[in-house]
Motif scaffolding. Structure first.
Motif, PDB file in Angstrom:
ATOM      1  N   PHE A  74       0.839  -1.188   0.000  1.00  0.00           N
ATOM      2  CA  PHE A  74       0.000   0.000   0.000  1.00  0.00           C
ATOM      3  C   PHE A  74       0.880   1.246   0.000  1.00  0.00           C
ATOM      4  CE2 PHE A  74      -3.006  -3.142   1.598  1.00  0.00           C
ATOM      5  CZ  PHE A  74      -4.128  -2.833   0.850  1.00  0.00           C
ATOM      6  N   ALA A  75       0.766   2.023  -1.072  1.00  0.00           N
ATOM      7  CA  ALA A  75       1.525   3.265  -1.224  1.00  0.00           C
ATOM      8  C   ALA A  75       0.560   4.448  -1.191  1.00  0.00           C
ATOM      9  CB  ALA A  75       2.321   3.231  -2.528  1.00  0.00           C
ATOM     10  N   ASP A  76       1.081   5.669  -1.461  1.00  0.00           N
ATOM     11  CA  ASP A  76       0.257   6.873  -1.329  1.00  0.00           C
ATOM     12  C   ASP A  76       0.176   7.719  -2.587  1.00  0.00           C
ATOM     13  OD1 ASP A  76      -0.620   6.996   1.532  1.00  0.00           O
ATOM     14  OD2 ASP A  76       1.532   6.800   1.850  1.00  0.00           O
ATOM     15  N   ARG A  77       1.080   7.548  -3.535  1.00  0.00           N
ATOM     16  CA  ARG A  77       1.106   8.361  -4.739  1.00  0.00           C
ATOM     17  C   ARG A  77       1.397   7.461  -5.940  1.00  0.00           C
ATOM     18  NH1 ARG A  77      -0.945  11.318  -1.725  1.00  0.00           N
ATOM     19  NH2 ARG A  77      -0.375  13.447  -1.115  1.00  0.00           N
ATOM     20  N   TYR A  78       0.850   7.813  -7.105  1.00  0.00           N
ATOM     21  CA  TYR A  78       1.048   6.946  -8.271  1.00  0.00           C
ATOM     22  C   TYR A  78       2.509   6.860  -8.667  1.00  0.00           C
ATOM     23  CZ  TYR A  78       1.537  10.890 -11.544  1.00  0.00           C
ATOM     24  OH  TYR A  78       1.975  12.002 -12.202  1.00  0.00           O
ATOM     25  N   ASP A  79       3.270   7.988  -8.523  1.00  0.00           N
ATOM     26  CA  ASP A  79       4.685   7.927  -8.875  1.00  0.00           C
ATOM     27  C   ASP A  79       5.466   7.069  -7.878  1.00  0.00           C
ATOM     28  OD1 ASP A  79       4.138   9.840  -6.965  1.00  0.00           O
ATOM     29  OD2 ASP A  79       5.509  11.350  -7.746  1.00  0.00           O
ATOM     30  N   GLN A  80       5.006   7.002  -6.634  1.00  0.00           N
ATOM     31  CA  GLN A  80       5.627   6.093  -5.669  1.00  0.00           C
ATOM     32  C   GLN A  80       5.382   4.644  -6.068  1.00  0.00           C
ATOM     33  OE1 GLN A  80       3.890   6.017  -1.746  1.00  0.00           O
ATOM     34  NE2 GLN A  80       5.782   5.328  -0.777  1.00  0.00           N
ATOM     35  N   CYS A  81       4.161   4.340  -6.506  1.00  0.00           N
ATOM     36  CA  CYS A  81       3.857   2.990  -7.007  1.00  0.00           C
ATOM     37  C   CYS A  81       4.784   2.614  -8.147  1.00  0.00           C
ATOM     38  CB  CYS A  81       2.405   2.925  -7.493  1.00  0.00           C
ATOM     39  SG  CYS A  81       1.147   3.017  -6.220  1.00  0.00           S
ATOM     40  N   ASP A  82       4.939   3.524  -9.107  1.00  0.00           N
ATOM     41  CA  ASP A  82       5.780   3.260 -10.269  1.00  0.00           C
ATOM     42  C   ASP A  82       7.235   3.044  -9.867  1.00  0.00           C
ATOM     43  OD1 ASP A  82       3.646   3.445 -12.002  1.00  0.00           O
ATOM     44  OD2 ASP A  82       3.982   5.557 -12.480  1.00  0.00           O
ATOM     45  N   THR A  83       7.727   3.878  -8.950  1.00  0.00           N
ATOM     46  CA  THR A  83       9.122   3.775  -8.506  1.00  0.00           C
ATOM     47  C   THR A  83       9.391   2.428  -7.855  1.00  0.00           C
ATOM     48  OG1 THR A  83       9.329   6.164  -8.158  1.00  0.00           O
ATOM     49  CG2 THR A  83      10.873   4.763  -6.972  1.00  0.00           C
ATOM     50  N   ILE A  84       8.516   2.035  -6.933  1.00  0.00           N
ATOM     51  CA  ILE A  84       8.698   0.763  -6.235  1.00  0.00           C
ATOM     52  C   ILE A  84       8.578  -0.409  -7.201  1.00  0.00           C
ATOM     53  CG2 ILE A  84       7.676  -0.775  -4.507  1.00  0.00           C
ATOM     54  CD1 ILE A  84       6.952   1.738  -2.890  1.00  0.00           C
ATOM     55  N   SER A  85       7.576  -0.368  -8.078  1.00  0.00           N
ATOM     56  CA  SER A  85       7.360  -1.453  -9.035  1.00  0.00           C
ATOM     57  C   SER A  85       8.540  -1.621  -9.988  1.00  0.00           C
ATOM     58  CB  SER A  85       6.080  -1.195  -9.832  1.00  0.00           C
ATOM     59  OG  SER A  85       5.870  -2.201 -10.790  1.00  0.00           O
ATOM     60  N   LYS A  86       9.040  -0.520 -10.511  1.00  0.00           N
ATOM     61  CA  LYS A  86      10.171  -0.579 -11.447  1.00  0.00           C
ATOM     62  C   LYS A  86      11.412  -1.147 -10.780  1.00  0.00           C
ATOM     63  CE  LYS A  86       8.608   3.181 -14.461  1.00  0.00           C
ATOM     64  NZ  LYS A  86       8.809   4.601 -14.870  1.00  0.00           N
ATOM     65  N   TYR A  87      11.668  -0.720  -9.557  1.00  0.00           N
ATOM     66  CA  TYR A  87      12.846  -1.204  -8.853  1.00  0.00           C
ATOM     67  C   TYR A  87      12.720  -2.699  -8.558  1.00  0.00           C
ATOM     68  CZ  TYR A  87      16.773  -1.340  -5.636  1.00  0.00           C
ATOM     69  OH  TYR A  87      17.960  -1.659  -5.023  1.00  0.00           O
ATOM     70  N   LEU A  88      11.524  -3.151  -8.187  1.00  0.00           N
ATOM     71  CA  LEU A  88      11.322  -4.577  -7.939  1.00  0.00           C
ATOM     72  C   LEU A  88      11.560  -5.395  -9.201  1.00  0.00           C
ATOM     73  CD1 LEU A  88       8.095  -4.462  -5.716  1.00  0.00           C
ATOM     74  CD2 LEU A  88      10.362  -5.202  -4.975  1.00  0.00           C
ATOM     75  N   ASN A  89      11.005  -4.945 -10.322  1.00  0.00           N
ATOM     76  CA  ASN A  89      11.170  -5.671 -11.582  1.00  0.00           C
ATOM     77  C   ASN A  89      12.628  -5.728 -12.026  1.00  0.00           C
ATOM     78  OD1 ASN A  89       8.512  -6.613 -12.822  1.00  0.00           O
ATOM     79  ND2 ASN A  89       7.974  -4.532 -12.196  1.00  0.00           N
TER      80      ASN A  89
END
Length: 226
Positions: free
Chosen positions: A98-113
């Motif tokens: 659970f994140a708070d901002r769409y750019d935070q979602c993108d940042t975390i997702s990209k780093y995980l991938n």
């Protein structure tokens, strides 16, 4: 939770509580998963404007949006969150973050991938069709992680979730209930025996009554963190 409807509830159920049970019994019956609590530190110190702090602390609301943005947009903090999953992926497995901002979602997702973890995002900006596709992949175990902004808080049926990451502390009992509930389905209803609830802790310099999860009493308590 809606105090405006208590009167109607009393009219509908004048006998009040019909049956009570305990969390221990529900876990033993496989209805609920046993919560396993983790509280990793982010080592990030949020900066509060004194005027904003004084105005907010008496409002009974969750964190002010400027502070939420400050937390969500800090790259070092987001990196810490993703590294924590990567270092423990064999433990946490199928996870909702659970994140708070769409750019935070993108940042975390990209780093995980980039680090070999199959992840995707869900937030309102990208539309219902795209979000439905992502959720279906998660259900089919094509994704290890979904990073979302309160889109998986209720009404979403993914009973085999192993872990929930809550990336910031909250003063909202309702938000906490909705988020942790995604992982607490027991094996009797398609869930797991244990559920990992991971609460990331920031280094607050202000006294704040956070909602915390008490795994022994299955209730919510306030805690000052100074």
């Amino acid at each position: 939770m809606d105090t405006n409807k208590i009167g109607w509830l009393r009219e509908l159920f004048p006998q009040e509580i019909l049956h009570q049970t305990t969390v221990e019994k529900l876990i033993a019956q496989g209805i609920l998963a046993k919560p396993v609590i983790r509280e990793p530190e982010t080592d990030f110190t949020p900066e509060f404007d004194e005027g904003l702090y004084l105005k907010w602390i008496n409002s009974n609301k969750d964190l002010p949006q400027p502070i939420v943005s400050q937390l969500a947009k800090n790259n070092a903090r987001n990196r810490k969150i993703t590294e924590y999953y990567i270092d423990n992926k064999d433990v946490y497995n199928k996870t909702i973050i659970f994140a708070d901002r769409y750019d935070q979602c993108d940042t975390i997702s990209k780093y995980l991938n980039k680090n070999g973890v199959s992840a995707d995002v869900m937030y309102s900006h990208q539309g219902n069709e795209r979000n439905a596709e992502v959720l279906q992949k998660f259900r089919n175990n094509e994704l290890n992680v979904i990073v979302n902004i309160k889109m998986l808080t209720e009404g979403t049926d993914v009973p085999d979730v192993d872990t929930v990451f809550i990336t910031r502390q909250t003063t909202s009992i309702i938000s906490m209930t909705q988020m942790v509930g995604r992982a607490l389905r027991g094996p009797k209803f398609g869930g797991k025996p244990d559920a990992y609830l991971v609460f990331f802790q920031d280094d607050w310099q202000k006294a704040i009554n956070w909602v915390i999860w008490d795994s022994k009493t299955w209730s919510y308590n306030s805690r000052n963190r100074i």
